[in-house]
Design a protein around this motif. Sequence first.
Motif, PDB file in Angstrom:
ATOM      1  N   VAL A   1       8.353  -6.902  -7.220  1.00 48.46           N
ATOM      2  CA  VAL A   1       8.471  -6.018  -8.382  1.00 48.46           C
ATOM      3  C   VAL A   1       9.918  -5.588  -8.525  1.00 48.46           C
ATOM      4  N   GLU A   2      10.463  -5.711  -9.724  1.00 54.40           N
ATOM      5  CA  GLU A   2      11.862  -5.358  -9.975  1.00 54.40           C
ATOM      6  C   GLU A   2      12.042  -3.849  -9.943  1.00 54.40           C
ATOM      7  N   SER A   3      13.143  -3.412  -9.276  1.00 53.13           N
ATOM      8  CA  SER A   3      13.487  -1.992  -9.200  1.00 53.13           C
ATOM      9  C   SER A   3      14.909  -1.827  -9.682  1.00 53.13           C
TER      10      SER A   3
ATOM     11  N   ASP B   1       0.815  -1.221   0.000  1.00 57.61           N
ATOM     12  CA  ASP B   1       0.000   0.000   0.000  1.00 57.61           C
ATOM     13  C   ASP B   1       0.846   1.268   0.000  1.00 57.61           C
ATOM     14  N   LYS B   2       2.053   1.189   0.550  1.00 62.59           N
ATOM     15  CA  LYS B   2       2.857   2.394   0.714  1.00 62.59           C
ATOM     16  C   LYS B   2       4.002   2.495  -0.301  1.00 62.59           C
ATOM     17  N   LEU B   3       4.006   1.675  -1.300  1.00 58.49           N
ATOM     18  CA  LEU B   3       5.029   1.720  -2.348  1.00 58.49           C
ATOM     19  C   LEU B   3       4.391   2.077  -3.680  1.00 58.49           C
ATOM     20  N   PHE B   4       5.207   2.690  -4.552  1.00 55.75           N
ATOM     21  CA  PHE B   4       4.741   3.094  -5.868  1.00 55.75           C
ATOM     22  C   PHE B   4       5.776   2.675  -6.905  1.00 55.75           C
ATOM     23  N   ILE B   5       5.271   2.416  -8.130  1.00 61.02           N
ATOM     24  CA  ILE B   5       6.155   2.024  -9.234  1.00 61.02           C
ATOM     25  C   ILE B   5       6.251   3.213 -10.180  1.00 61.02           C
ATOM     26  N   CYS B   6       7.484   3.695 -10.372  1.00 61.38           N
ATOM     27  CA  CYS B   6       7.721   4.861 -11.230  1.00 61.38           C
ATOM     28  C   CYS B   6       8.398   4.416 -12.524  1.00 61.38           C
TER      29      CYS B   6
ATOM     30  N   ALA C   1      17.138  -4.771  -7.593  1.00 62.84           N
ATOM     31  CA  ALA C   1      16.499  -5.506  -6.509  1.00 62.84           C
ATOM     32  C   ALA C   1      15.044  -5.759  -6.839  1.00 62.84           C
ATOM     33  N   ARG C   2      14.426  -6.667  -6.082  1.00 68.57           N
ATOM     34  CA  ARG C   2      12.993  -6.935  -6.192  1.00 68.57           C
ATOM     35  C   ARG C   2      12.354  -6.516  -4.866  1.00 68.57           C
TER      36      ARG C   2
END
Length: 807
Positions: free
Chosen positions: A113-115, A60-65, A108-109
Amino acid sequence: MRVSLKWLREYVDINVPARELAELLTLAGLAVEGVRNPGEGIDRVCTGKILGIEPHPNADKLFICRVTVGSGDDLQIVTGATNVKPGHVVPVALEGARLAGGLVIKKARLRGVESRGMLCSGQELGLDAGVMPPDQAHGIMLLDPDLPPGLDVKEVIGLNDTIFELDLTPNRGDCMSMVGVAREVAALLGQKMRLPETRLAETGPGAGDEVRVEIEDPGLCGRYVARLFRNIKIGPSPRWMQERLRAAGVRPISNIVDITNYVMMELGQPLHAFDYDTLKDGRIIVRRARKGEVLVSLDGNERKLAEDMLVIADPGGPVAVAGVMGGLATEVTKNTTTVLLESAFFNPISIRRTSRALGLRSESSSRFEKGVDITGCRRAADRAARLLLDLAAGVVAPGAADNYPGRAAPRTVILRPERLEHVLGVSVPPEEAAGILRRLEFQVKDGGRKLLVTVPGHRADVSLEEDLIEEVARVYGYNRIPYTLPCGATTRGTRTPRQALEWTVRDCLAALGLYEVVTYSFTSPAYLDKAGVPQDSPLRIPVRLQNPLSEDQSVMRTMLLPGLLEVLSRNASRRVADLAVFELGKIFLPSRSEPLPVEKPVLAAAAAGKSPAGWNRPGQPYDYYYFKGVLETLFDRVSIGDYTLERKTGNGLFHPGKAARVIAGGTEIGVVGELHPDVLENYDLAEGAVAMEVDFGALADLAGQPRKYRPLPRYPGMERDLAVVVGRNVPARDIIGVIRKFGGPYLREVRLFDVYRGKQVREGRQSMAFSLSFRADDRTLTDEEISGHMAAVAEALAGEFGAELRS
C-alpha cells in the motif's frame, strides 16, 4: 534550568542575538551551558486532519489514514499508531520532509500500500517523551482539534524557539525562574522589565472565612499563604501554556496543575493545589511528622515519615510532605470543584534532608532547597489566581489565609565607593554603581560618602559589602576591569621548620622501605574493639559527627594504627602478604574547653611478612628488631640522641612480652613492638606482625639536638670481648649501663654482638657477649690498664646480676 527565549521576551525587550545574550549571561555569572534551537533541521512538517481510517489489507497492525493538509489532494498515509481517530489533528511529515535526527521522508509502499508521508510523534519532532501526555509519549502527537490543516508545526508547538540551558550556582535560586532571568537580562541590556499581571476580580465569601492555617514550627515554615478557588472546571490548558511548559521541560497535565507549574517556572515559587473538599474542617496544619505516620504520595507509594520531616496536615493526619510531594488523598481530580492553593516558604535545609531521605527530588524541592523569596509567596498565589480567571477555569475567593511568622525587617548593607574601587581595581562612579543595583531591584539611598543598600527578598545570598561589590562587578562587566600585574615585595617560598621535619621523616621512612599511606579520618565506633584497646582507655571517647555518611564513618579516629592494620589486612586478602606502611596524620580528641576537637599529630607504622630480597641477600623478617632499627635510624636522622626503649606491658594492642615504650627526653613518646595475637586474628594477619606509634608533636619538640663531633683518634684503641651468663629476664640495656659505669675513663663503646640460649647454659639463663672498645687520646693503652677495668666490670656484674664469666 531551561529558559525559552520566546517566553523571556514577554518580560523584557531583547535587542541582541541569542548567542550574544548567552555570552553576556555567562560573563555575568549565569553560565549558559548550551544554546539549542528545537526546530532546527525540521522541515515540511505541517498540521493535518485525519478524515478516515481503515485497516491495512495485508497487515494486522497497520492502518491506512486519509489525511488533509489544507491544500491539494488528500494524502494516503500508512501508520501503526493506535491512538489516532478520524477528526484528530496531528503533525504530518510530507514527502521530502526532514525530522529531528536527520530522517528524510519519502514516498514508500508498506505491505503493498502506497504511503505518501508520515504521522509524527513528539519524539520524532525532537520533544522529550517526559514532556508529552502519557497517552502520547509513545504514539502520534495529538494537537488542538480546532487547528486548521496546513500550518507549520514548528509554529504550532513552539519549535521556532531558542532554549538556553543554564548551570546555576547554589546561591542563585532567584534565577530558577523566568522573571529572575529576565531581571538579569534587563540589568545587562539596560532595559525595563515587565512583571506578570496579578490584578484580579474576586467573588463570593472570603477565603479567610473558610480556611485556617496553623504553623506549629515557625523555624521550618516562615510563611504559608492559602487561596481558595471555587467552581473549578478541570480541562486541558491552552496551547500557549503547554508550549511554554514543554520548553521548560515540564509535562502539561491539566489546567489547574499546569497553572501551578507555570507560576513556579515564571516566578520561582513552587505551588501546590489541594482538593479543598478532602481537607477536614478546612484546616491546614504545618507541623513535624509524628512517630509512625505514613503518607501515600501522588505517585502511589506509601512513604514512612520521620519525626524531623515537615508535613502539611489537617486534623486527620498528613496530606502532603512539605515542599517535596503532595498526598494522593487530596489530589486534584476531574471531580474537583474547589481548590485550596498553597504558596509557602519552607526551611531549605529541612527540605533538602527530607527530599534525600525519601529519595524524591522535584522541580519544587530543588527551588525550596536553594531558598525562595519569602516576600513573594502572596504574589505567586495572586498570579495563579489571575491565570485561573484568564483560563476561565473557576472563580477566586476574596483575600487569602496568610500566616507569616517569619516576617523580618529588610536587610540593609553599606557600600563604600572607595572599597568598591579598592576591591575591583577600577573606579566605578557611585551613580553608576547605584544604577546597577537599582536595575537588580535593590533599593539604594545616598548616605553621603556611602550607599545604603536594602536587599530585596529574592536575594537572600547578599549580606556583605563584598556581595554588593560582586553584583556591581558582574553587571559592570569583568571584561571592563583593566589587566594589571600584581605588585609588592616578592619572597622566596620556604617550608617552616615543622614542615621540613615532616618531609625529612617521610623521606627517611620511605628510604627504609616503608610505603606511605593516607587513611580516612572518619571511622567506625567499633574499630577500637577490633584493635583491642582497653575499655577504660580515654581513646574510647571519640568525636562524633553530626551528619555521618554512614555508621562506618560516624566518628573521628583517636588512633592511626587501626587504619594501617586495615591496609595490611586488605592487602593480605589480595595475596600481598609482605608489606610495611606508615602514615603521618592527625588523631582527634575531644576538648573539654573548646567546641572543636584537639588535633594531635601522630606518626604510625605497621608491617607484616618480610622485606624484599635482593640478589645477594635474603628478605629480612619484619619483627620487633626491624622496627627498632627503623626507629633508631629515624631518631639519628632527626638528631634525637637521648632516648631509650623500656619493656611495656598491659596494652591490649601489643604483645605483652614483645613491646617497648619509647622514652625520649625523660617522657614516653611512643610504643613499638609485635601485635597481640588477638589483634592479629581480628585483622587476619600472620603471626609476628609489628607496629609502632609515636607522638609526632613530642618528636618535633625533641628533634634538632646539637650533634657532637670528635676528632679522629691519633692512637690505636683496644678491643675486649666479655661474655657473661645471666638470668633470662635481665635486659641487655641494664648490663650495658653497669659496664659503662665501671668500665673506666677510656671506655668508648659497648656493643652487644651475641645472645645464646641453649644446652651450654643452665635452664633459665642466657649468655650475652659484648664488645668493649677502649682508647686514650694521649697515648696507647697497655694490657694492664685495660685488664683492671675489665676485672672491675666483671665484679660489678656478678654483684648486680649474679653474672658468671663464660670462657
